[in-house]
Design a protein around this motif. Structure first.
Motif, mmCIF file in Angstrom:
data_model
loop_
_atom_site.group_PDB
_atom_site.id
_atom_site.type_symbol
_atom_site.label_atom_id
_atom_site.label_comp_id
_atom_site.label_asym_id
_atom_site.label_seq_id
_atom_site.Cartn_x
_atom_site.Cartn_y
_atom_site.Cartn_z
ATOM 1 N N ARG A 12 139.821 72.608 -19.304
ATOM 2 C CA ARG A 12 139.955 73.580 -20.507
ATOM 3 C C ARG A 12 140.915 74.474 -20.669
ATOM 4 N NH1 ARG A 12 133.436 74.652 -20.474
ATOM 5 N NH2 ARG A 12 132.672 72.816 -21.607
ATOM 6 N N LYS A 15 144.257 72.878 -21.107
ATOM 7 C CA LYS A 15 144.345 72.373 -22.636
ATOM 8 C C LYS A 15 144.918 73.416 -23.465
ATOM 9 C CE LYS A 15 141.769 69.386 -24.501
ATOM 10 N NZ LYS A 15 140.521 68.537 -24.773
ATOM 11 N N LYS A 16 143.966 74.465 -23.238
ATOM 12 C CA LYS A 16 144.328 75.669 -24.069
ATOM 13 C C LYS A 16 145.963 76.070 -24.067
ATOM 14 C CE LYS A 16 142.970 79.655 -22.629
ATOM 15 N NZ LYS A 16 141.841 80.880 -22.467
#
Length: 118
Positions: A12, A15-16
């Protein structure tokens, strides 16, 4: 104690960062570490240039007002002084817009300024 793995959290986080790095060149939009470094640098540039933008526009307006003033036989500094004496409260953005789009209106303001200076 159970072993904690960072798979979901790390993905996460990566990906951010990679989503924010879209449009960067070469490895800077593909590789997490390079993307993170470039993103930090980019945010610094963005913060700095939001301040610089204000300065740049003010300089541009002053140049435009000065050019229009010279066409009306008055210097920029005397023009601004006369505006204050004539109690005309127009900012530089509006004056620059007048100078470009409405030369006759700007000339009328210059006449008022010249009267206030006498």
């Amino acid at each position: 104690m159970a072993r904690v793995k960072t798979g979901v959290v790390r993905r996460r986080r990566h990906k951010k960062i990679l989503k924010l790095a879209r449009g960067f060149f070469s490895a800077r939009h593909k590789h997490f570490r390079k993307a993170k470094e470039q993103l930090e640098r980019s945010l610094v540039y963005a913060f700095r240039d939001r301040k610089a933008k204000k300065r740049d526009f003010r300089r541009l307006w002053i140049i435009r007002i000065n050019a229009a003033c010279r066409l009306n036989d008055i210097s920029y500094s005397r023009f601004m002084n006369g505006l204050k004496k004539a109690k005309i409260e127009l900012d530089r953005k509006v004056l620059a817009n007048l100078a470009i789009n409405d030369a006759s209106g700007f000339s009328k303001i210059v006449e008022l300024v010249k009267q206030a200076l006498k």
